[in-house]
Design a protein around this motif. Structure first.
Motif, PDB file in Angstrom:
ATOM      1  N   ALA A  24       0.770  -1.101  -0.006  1.00 12.18           N
ATOM      2  CA  ALA A  24       0.117  -0.031   0.026  1.00 12.18           C
ATOM      3  C   ALA A  24       0.896   1.308  -0.127  1.00 12.18           C
ATOM      4  O   ALA A  24       0.644   2.019  -0.936  1.00 12.18           O
ATOM      5  N   ARG A  25       1.884   1.275   0.634  1.00  6.32           N
ATOM      6  CA  ARG A  25       2.658   2.541   0.904  1.00  6.32           C
ATOM      7  C   ARG A  25       3.635   2.757  -0.480  1.00  6.32           C
ATOM      8  O   ARG A  25       3.998   3.849  -0.898  1.00  6.32           O
ATOM      9  N   VAL A  33       4.980  -7.753  -4.113  1.00  5.42           N
ATOM     10  CA  VAL A  33       5.930  -7.670  -2.899  1.00  5.42           C
ATOM     11  C   VAL A  33       6.395  -9.284  -2.636  1.00  5.42           C
ATOM     12  O   VAL A  33       7.355  -9.483  -2.473  1.00  5.42           O
ATOM     13  N   ALA A  34       5.474 -10.023  -2.552  1.00  9.23           N
ATOM     14  CA  ALA A  34       5.650 -11.524  -2.443  1.00  9.23           C
ATOM     15  C   ALA A  34       6.494 -12.115  -3.491  1.00  9.23           C
ATOM     16  O   ALA A  34       7.342 -12.854  -3.243  1.00  9.23           O
ATOM     17  N   PHE A  45      14.191   0.407 -10.651  1.00  6.63           N
ATOM     18  CA  PHE A  45      15.074   1.246 -10.172  1.00  6.63           C
ATOM     19  C   PHE A  45      14.505   2.142  -9.087  1.00  6.63           C
ATOM     20  O   PHE A  45      14.669   2.470  -7.949  1.00  6.63           O
ATOM     21  N   ASP A  46      13.436   2.685  -9.891  1.00  8.55           N
ATOM     22  CA  ASP A  46      12.567   3.682  -9.091  1.00  8.55           C
ATOM     23  C   ASP A  46      11.885   3.270  -8.029  1.00  8.55           C
ATOM     24  O   ASP A  46      11.799   3.740  -6.750  1.00  8.55           O
ATOM     25  N   THR A  47      11.555   2.051  -7.961  1.00  9.70           N
ATOM     26  CA  THR A  47      10.808   1.124  -6.984  1.00  9.70           C
ATOM     27  C   THR A  47      11.693   0.799  -5.810  1.00  9.70           C
ATOM     28  O   THR A  47      11.482   0.916  -4.704  1.00  9.70           O
ATOM     29  N   LEU A  48      12.798   0.598  -6.272  1.00 12.34           N
ATOM     30  CA  LEU A  48      14.199   0.141  -5.329  1.00 12.34           C
ATOM     31  C   LEU A  48      14.265   1.500  -4.247  1.00 12.34           C
ATOM     32  O   LEU A  48      14.391   1.428  -3.294  1.00 12.34           O
ATOM     33  N   ALA A  52      13.571   1.573  -0.383  1.00 10.71           N
ATOM     34  CA  ALA A  52      14.574   2.009   0.806  1.00 10.71           C
ATOM     35  C   ALA A  52      13.908   3.364   1.472  1.00 10.71           C
ATOM     36  O   ALA A  52      14.312   3.413   2.639  1.00 10.71           O
ATOM     37  N   GLU A  53      13.279   4.237   0.836  1.00  8.46           N
ATOM     38  CA  GLU A  53      12.782   5.189   1.421  1.00  8.46           C
ATOM     39  C   GLU A  53      11.831   4.868   2.741  1.00  8.46           C
ATOM     40  O   GLU A  53      11.956   5.247   3.782  1.00  8.46           O
TER      41      GLU A  53
END
Length: 68
Positions: A24-25, A33-34, A45-48, A52-53
């Motif tokens: 959700a975040r 995610v699974a 890369f953007d999702t990584l 991290a954030e």
């Protein structure tokens, strides 16, 4: 990104966050995610950067290049 899936799962659970909450975040599905946590898929890369954030760690930590 061989360490990524292990670190993602470890960091998420250490923070008491469910897959659904992390999803959700991030604006993705819990199923995605699974897939990341099982190593079946890689994130962009953007999702990584966003992961991290959200988990409050560096991308190096997520990728296994540094310790926490």
């Amino acid at each position: 990104m061989s360490m990524f899936y292990e670190r993602l799962h470890e960091l998420r659970t250490e923070r008491g966050m469910s897959r659904s909450e992390l999803a959700a975040r991030l604006g993705v599905s819990a199923r995605l995610v699974a897939y990341w946590e099982s190593g079946q898929r890689e994130c962009s890369f953007d999702t990584l950067l966003r992961i991290a954030e959200v988990l409050e760690v560096s991308t190096d930590c997520l990728l296994g290049r540094t310790e926490y």
